[in-house]
Design an enzyme around this catalytic site. Sequence first.
Site, PDB file in Angstrom:
ATOM      1  N   PRO A  88     133.083  79.051 -30.983  1.00  0.00           N
ATOM      2  CA  PRO A  88     133.198  78.638 -32.395  1.00  0.00           C
ATOM      3  C   PRO A  88     134.280  77.567 -32.599  1.00  0.00           C
ATOM      4  CG  PRO A  88     133.210  81.036 -32.208  1.00  0.00           C
ATOM      5  CD  PRO A  88     133.306  80.491 -30.816  1.00  0.00           C
ATOM      6  N   GLU A 115     135.085  88.951 -28.473  1.00  0.00           N
ATOM      7  CA  GLU A 115     135.820  88.161 -29.468  1.00  0.00           C
ATOM      8  C   GLU A 115     136.222  86.789 -28.936  1.00  0.00           C
ATOM      9  OE1 GLU A 115     136.397  88.966 -32.946  1.00  0.00           O
ATOM     10  OE2 GLU A 115     134.691  90.089 -32.149  1.00  0.00           O
ATOM     11  N   ASP A 168     112.821  60.254 -33.814  1.00  0.00           N
ATOM     12  CA  ASP A 168     113.208  61.509 -34.441  1.00  0.00           C
ATOM     13  C   ASP A 168     114.038  61.326 -35.695  1.00  0.00           C
ATOM     14  OD1 ASP A 168     111.926  63.290 -32.917  1.00  0.00           O
ATOM     15  OD2 ASP A 168     113.659  63.939 -31.741  1.00  0.00           O
TER      16      ASP A 168
HETATM   17  C1  9D3 Z   1     136.637  86.590 -36.372  1.00  0.00           C
HETATM   18  C2  9D3 Z   1     136.954  85.728 -35.222  1.00  0.00           C
HETATM   19  N1  9D3 Z   1     135.747  85.189 -34.597  1.00  0.00           N
HETATM   20  C3  9D3 Z   1     135.845  83.713 -34.564  1.00  0.00           C
HETATM   21  C4  9D3 Z   1     134.961  83.078 -35.581  1.00  0.00           C
HETATM   22  C5  9D3 Z   1     135.676  85.687 -33.238  1.00  0.00           C
HETATM   23  C6  9D3 Z   1     134.424  85.360 -32.572  1.00  0.00           C
HETATM   24  C7  9D3 Z   1     133.200  85.715 -33.128  1.00  0.00           C
HETATM   25  C8  9D3 Z   1     132.020  85.449 -32.467  1.00  0.00           C
HETATM   26  C9  9D3 Z   1     134.424  84.701 -31.372  1.00  0.00           C
HETATM   27  C10 9D3 Z   1     133.230  84.446 -30.702  1.00  0.00           C
HETATM   28  C11 9D3 Z   1     132.056  84.824 -31.271  1.00  0.00           C
HETATM   29  C12 9D3 Z   1     130.787  84.536 -30.552  1.00  0.00           C
HETATM   30  N2  9D3 Z   1     130.307  83.185 -30.832  1.00  0.00           N
HETATM   31  C13 9D3 Z   1     130.093  82.293 -29.884  1.00  0.00           C
HETATM   32  O1  9D3 Z   1     130.333  82.599 -28.735  1.00  0.00           O
HETATM   33  C14 9D3 Z   1     129.646  80.969 -30.233  1.00  0.00           C
HETATM   34  C15 9D3 Z   1     129.317  80.374 -31.487  1.00  0.00           C
HETATM   35  C16 9D3 Z   1     129.354  80.875 -32.831  1.00  0.00           C
HETATM   36  O2  9D3 Z   1     129.678  82.038 -33.117  1.00  0.00           O
HETATM   37  N3  9D3 Z   1     128.978  80.024 -33.824  1.00  0.00           N
HETATM   38  C17 9D3 Z   1     128.601  78.754 -33.605  1.00  0.00           C
HETATM   39  N4  9D3 Z   1     128.582  78.236 -32.384  1.00  0.00           N
HETATM   40  C18 9D3 Z   1     128.930  79.053 -31.347  1.00  0.00           C
HETATM   41  S1  9D3 Z   1     128.965  78.585 -29.756  1.00  0.00           S
HETATM   42  C19 9D3 Z   1     129.465  80.050 -29.223  1.00  0.00           C
END
Ligand code: 9D3
Length: 265
Positions: A88, A115, A168
Site C-alpha cells: 500500500p 500487516e 487504448d
Molecule cells: C492499517 C494498516 N494497513 C495499511 C493500509 C496495513 C496493511 C493492510 C493490508 C498492510 C498490507 C495490506 C495488504 N495489502 C497489500 O499487500 C497491497 C495493496 C493494498 O492493500 N492496496 C492497494 N495496493 C496494494 S499492493 C499490495
Amino acid sequence: MKFVVLTIFPEMFASFWEYGIIRKAIETEKILASTLNIRDFAEDRHQVTDDRPYGGGSGMVMKPEPLAAAIRAAEQKAPSAPKILLTPQGRGFNQKIAHELAAFEELVFVCGRYEGVDDRIDHDLIDDEISIGDYVLTGGELAAMVIIDAVTRQIPGTLGGEDAAEKDSFADGLLEHAHYTRPHVFEGKAVPDILLSGHHEKIDNWRLESALMRTLMKRADLLQKKDLGAKEIRILKKWSRRIEDILKSYHRAHGERREGTEKKS
Ligand code: 9D3
C-alpha cells in the site's frame, strides 16, 4: 516476458494463468509465468512465514528470512528482473507504469501478506514498490495479477487484434468511444446510423466525438490535463456554442435575470 511471483498462496494464480489473453500469451510463449512459494524457503519445521510485531500490537508481520531467501531464488530464475514489492506504500499503478514495466525482459513480484513485511526487506532486495490504489487488500497477490494483466496486453502480439494497446483508453488520454454490436435494435434502442454507413472518415469523427463526450461526462479530470488537438478543440467549441445557444434562448424566454436565481419550476 518472464514473470516470477513470490507468494505464500501460489494456488491463487493457477486459474489466473488459464484464461483469455494471459493463457494465449503463455501458449504462444509471449510470456513465461511461474510462482515461488515463500513458505518453501522457511527453514523451521512448520515453515512459518509470519511472526508477532516487535513493540506489540495486533496483526502479524512477514518474517524476513524466508522472504529474503525466496527473493534470492527469484534472482537466480530472473537475473535481469527488477524486484517489485506490492505494498500500500508503493507508487500508484497506472497505464504509464504498465508501459514502463513492459520494456523489461523479466519481472519479479513480491506479494506481502499480513500487516506488512519486516522493514529490513529494503533497497538491497527490492527495486520498486507499487500499490494498485488507495483501498485495503488482504495481500499483494491480486495487485500482482492486476499488474501482470496490464503489462501482458502491452506486449506486441498478445491482443489478437493488432495492436489495440496503442489505441487504448488512457493511452491517448481519453476514454473509449461507445461500442455497439448486433442486433441493430436492442430493447427499442438502435445503433447510431453513421456506424452502418461504411463511411470510415465520418465513423472516425463520430468515434472521436463519442470519446470526447464520454470523457467530459465521466472523467473531466482527464480532459483538463490532456493536450488537445485541433479536431478535438473544434468539437468542444461546437458543443460550447450549442450550450450557449440553449442558455440564450432560455434567458430570452424567461426574461433576463442573474444566473443561479431562477425560480423553481
Ligand atoms: C492499517 C494498516 N494497513 C495499511 C493500509 C496495513 C496493511 C493492510 C493490508 C498492510 C498490507 C495490506 C495488504 N495489502 C497489500 O499487500 C497491497 C495493496 C493494498 O492493500 N492496496 C492497494 N495496493 C496494494 S499492493 C499490495
